[in-house]
Motif scaffolding. Structure first.
Motif, PDB file in Angstrom:
ATOM      1  N   UNK A 162      -2.211  -3.221   2.744  1.00 34.62           N
ATOM      2  CA  UNK A 162      -3.382  -2.670   3.432  1.00 34.62           C
ATOM      3  C   UNK A 162      -3.638  -3.427   4.728  1.00 34.62           C
ATOM      4  N   UNK A 163      -3.665  -4.770   4.655  1.00 32.95           N
ATOM      5  CA  UNK A 163      -3.933  -5.586   5.831  1.00 32.95           C
ATOM      6  C   UNK A 163      -2.931  -5.328   6.957  1.00 32.95           C
ATOM      7  N   UNK A 164      -1.669  -5.131   6.592  1.00 30.47           N
ATOM      8  CA  UNK A 164      -0.606  -4.998   7.600  1.00 30.47           C
ATOM      9  C   UNK A 164       0.001  -3.597   7.608  1.00 30.47           C
ATOM     10  N   UNK A 165      -0.813  -2.605   7.322  1.00 33.36           N
ATOM     11  CA  UNK A 165      -0.310  -1.238   7.207  1.00 33.36           C
ATOM     12  C   UNK A 165       0.436  -0.800   8.465  1.00 33.36           C
ATOM     13  N   UNK A 166      -0.034  -1.238   9.626  1.00 35.62           N
ATOM     14  CA  UNK A 166       0.634  -0.863  10.870  1.00 35.62           C
ATOM     15  C   UNK A 166       2.061  -1.372  10.940  1.00 35.62           C
ATOM     16  N   UNK A 167       2.320  -2.532  10.341  1.00 40.64           N
ATOM     17  CA  UNK A 167       3.682  -3.074  10.322  1.00 40.64           C
ATOM     18  C   UNK A 167       4.583  -2.263   9.386  1.00 40.64           C
ATOM     19  N   UNK A 168       4.050  -1.907   8.229  1.00 40.12           N
ATOM     20  CA  UNK A 168       4.857  -1.193   7.231  1.00 40.12           C
ATOM     21  C   UNK A 168       5.145   0.243   7.638  1.00 40.12           C
ATOM     22  N   UNK A 169       4.300   0.818   8.488  1.00 36.00           N
ATOM     23  CA  UNK A 169       4.480   2.224   8.865  1.00 36.00           C
ATOM     24  C   UNK A 169       5.108   2.391  10.240  1.00 36.00           C
ATOM     25  N   UNK A 170       5.476   1.299  10.885  1.00 38.48           N
ATOM     26  CA  UNK A 170       6.115   1.387  12.205  1.00 38.48           C
ATOM     27  C   UNK A 170       7.546   1.913  12.072  1.00 38.48           C
ATOM     28  N   UNK A 171       8.041   2.466  13.155  1.00 40.63           N
ATOM     29  CA  UNK A 171       9.448   2.907  13.251  1.00 40.63           C
ATOM     30  C   UNK A 171       9.832   3.924  12.183  1.00 40.63           C
ATOM     31  N   UNK A 172       8.900   4.823  11.879  1.00 40.29           N
ATOM     32  CA  UNK A 172       9.199   5.890  10.937  1.00 40.29           C
ATOM     33  C   UNK A 172       9.224   5.464   9.481  1.00 40.29           C
ATOM     34  N   UNK A 173       8.788   4.240   9.200  1.00 38.36           N
ATOM     35  CA  UNK A 173       8.759   3.745   7.822  1.00 38.36           C
ATOM     36  C   UNK A 173       7.416   4.092   7.172  1.00 38.36           C
ATOM     37  N   UNK A 174       7.247   3.692   5.948  1.00 37.33           N
ATOM     38  CA  UNK A 174       5.995   3.898   5.219  1.00 37.33           C
ATOM     39  C   UNK A 174       5.871   2.816   4.165  1.00 37.33           C
ATOM     40  N   UNK A 175       4.663   2.633   3.676  1.00 33.82           N
ATOM     41  CA  UNK A 175       4.452   1.671   2.594  1.00 33.82           C
ATOM     42  C   UNK A 175       5.332   2.049   1.402  1.00 33.82           C
ATOM     43  N   UNK A 176       5.367   3.333   1.068  1.00 35.70           N
ATOM     44  CA  UNK A 176       6.155   3.774  -0.088  1.00 35.70           C
ATOM     45  C   UNK A 176       7.634   3.450   0.084  1.00 35.70           C
ATOM     46  N   UNK A 177       8.171   3.651   1.281  1.00 30.62           N
ATOM     47  CA  UNK A 177       9.587   3.354   1.513  1.00 30.62           C
ATOM     48  C   UNK A 177       9.882   1.869   1.327  1.00 30.62           C
ATOM     49  N   UNK A 178       8.994   1.019   1.847  1.00 33.37           N
ATOM     50  CA  UNK A 178       9.212  -0.417   1.704  1.00 33.37           C
ATOM     51  C   UNK A 178       9.093  -0.852   0.245  1.00 33.37           C
ATOM     52  N   UNK A 179       8.097  -0.323  -0.461  1.00 36.03           N
ATOM     53  CA  UNK A 179       7.926  -0.684  -1.870  1.00 36.03           C
ATOM     54  C   UNK A 179       9.134  -0.233  -2.678  1.00 36.03           C
ATOM     55  N   UNK A 180       9.547   1.016  -2.475  1.00 32.72           N
ATOM     56  CA  UNK A 180      10.655   1.560  -3.267  1.00 32.72           C
ATOM     57  C   UNK A 180      11.978   0.877  -2.953  1.00 32.72           C
ATOM     58  N   UNK A 181      12.078   0.283  -1.776  1.00 33.84           N
ATOM     59  CA  UNK A 181      13.306  -0.430  -1.422  1.00 33.84           C
ATOM     60  C   UNK A 181      13.534  -1.634  -2.328  1.00 33.84           C
ATOM     61  N   UNK A 182      12.440  -2.272  -2.772  1.00 33.20           N
ATOM     62  CA  UNK A 182      12.563  -3.525  -3.508  1.00 33.20           C
ATOM     63  C   UNK A 182      12.076  -3.459  -4.954  1.00 33.20           C
ATOM     64  N   UNK A 183      11.170  -2.554  -5.266  1.00 33.15           N
ATOM     65  CA  UNK A 183      10.581  -2.530  -6.605  1.00 33.15           C
ATOM     66  C   UNK A 183      11.498  -1.828  -7.604  1.00 33.15           C
ATOM     67  N   UNK A 184      11.557  -2.361  -8.811  1.00 29.97           N
ATOM     68  CA  UNK A 184      12.341  -1.729  -9.869  1.00 29.97           C
ATOM     69  C   UNK A 184      11.687  -0.431 -10.323  1.00 29.97           C
ATOM     70  N   UNK A 185      10.363  -0.386 -10.221  1.00 26.65           N
ATOM     71  CA  UNK A 185       9.608   0.818 -10.553  1.00 26.65           C
ATOM     72  C   UNK A 185       9.106   1.453  -9.267  1.00 26.65           C
ATOM     73  N   UNK A 186       9.404   2.719  -9.062  1.00 25.61           N
ATOM     74  CA  UNK A 186       9.015   3.383  -7.831  1.00 25.61           C
ATOM     75  C   UNK A 186       7.495   3.518  -7.744  1.00 25.61           C
ATOM     76  N   UNK A 187       7.004   3.608  -6.527  1.00 22.44           N
ATOM     77  CA  UNK A 187       5.568   3.741  -6.295  1.00 22.44           C
ATOM     78  C   UNK A 187       5.121   5.149  -6.658  1.00 22.44           C
ATOM     79  N   UNK A 188       4.217   5.251  -7.623  1.00 24.92           N
ATOM     80  CA  UNK A 188       3.672   6.550  -7.998  1.00 24.92           C
ATOM     81  C   UNK A 188       2.395   6.808  -7.204  1.00 24.92           C
TER      82      UNK A 188
END
Length: 249
Positions: A206-232
């Motif tokens: 939340x604090x750094x949402x602008x960083x996670x959503x830059x360059x066509x990315x999203x919070x969900x994409x970053x989470x799903x890249x590393x988490x064993x359980x996908x973001x629901x």
């Protein structure tokens, strides 16, 4: 990293870049810091601050090495990033030692916190290349501004329980990409910090949402890249309460 709890991360930092990578020195050897981390940080990222205090002569020698050898333009991007990440984490430990014992980094300084003025992250308590600097300067004015890699948020540690794990090895140019990915996996799969399956995430997202959503990315994409359980339910994410207690053994 923790400053985002108090202020907008996009706030400007006048004079941050005046360190200007003036020197053409060889990249800093982080091996002394690496030894201290292996000695005083466990696998959970908990810190033995008393141990650091007992070894503070060696620790301060490493900080002096950082202080006298700012990154040069001739350094690779990986060498520069490793330097600044290590500097942030090492000077955070130094800040805690300066005020130890404390229960939280937020206990340091004025009880009335004015963003970029009186927070512990805004205190210019160290110098690099002859320039007085703060932890804010490193995080917001250098790393976030110049290197465009949100994974730094998995690596910078604000001495608190809800921060990412303090790695018990130094970051190095040769291993940086792997280390940052490893930090991401560790952070996203720690249920005390993130619960993607329940759509509950660290406030970092939340604090750094602008960083996670830059360059066509999203919070969900970053989470799903590393988490064993996908973001629901990525549109219904809530944020876990942040534990500011000291990350102490």
């Amino acid at each position: 990293m923790a400053l985002a709890a108090f202020s907008a991360p996009e706030a400007s930092l006048a004079g941050t870049e005046s360190y200007v990578m003036r020197r053409a020195a060889a990249p800093v050897d982080h091996s002394a810091y690496d030894r201290l981390l292996k000695k005083h940080v466990n696998e959970k990222g908990q810190v033995n601050y008393k141990g650091f205090k007992a070894d503070q002569k060696e620790f301060d020698q490493y900080l002096a090495l950082l202080s006298k050898n700012p990154p040069a333009k001739s350094w690779s991007k990986q060498e520069q990033m490793a330097y600044w990440i290590n500097a942030y984490n090492a000077y955070t430990i130094r800040l805690i030692l300066n005020h130890y014992p404390v229960q939280s980094i937020k206990d340091i300084g004025s009880k009335i916190k004015i963003p970029f003025v009186t927070t512990p992250w805004a205190s210019k308590f160290f110098s690099i290349g002859g320039e007085k600097m703060s932890l804010d300067n490193i995080e917001h004015g250098i790393l976030r501004k110049n290197y465009n890699d949100p994974r730094i948020h998995f690596a910078l540690v604000c001495a608190s329980v809800s921060c990412p794990r303090l790695r018990n090895e130094a970051f190095t140019a040769e291993k940086l990409d792997r280390q940052l990915d490893d930090q991401g996996r560790d952070f996203l799969n720690d249920p005390t910090k993130n619960k993607p399956g329940a759509a509950q995430l660290s406030k970092y997202f939340d604090w750094y949402k602008g960083d996670w959503t830059a360059n066509g990315q999203s919070v969900a994409k970053w989470v799903d890249k590393y988490a064993k359980t996908k973001l629901v339910n990525p549109d219904k994410v809530t944020y876990l309460e942040y534990n500011w207690n000291l990350n102490e053994q």
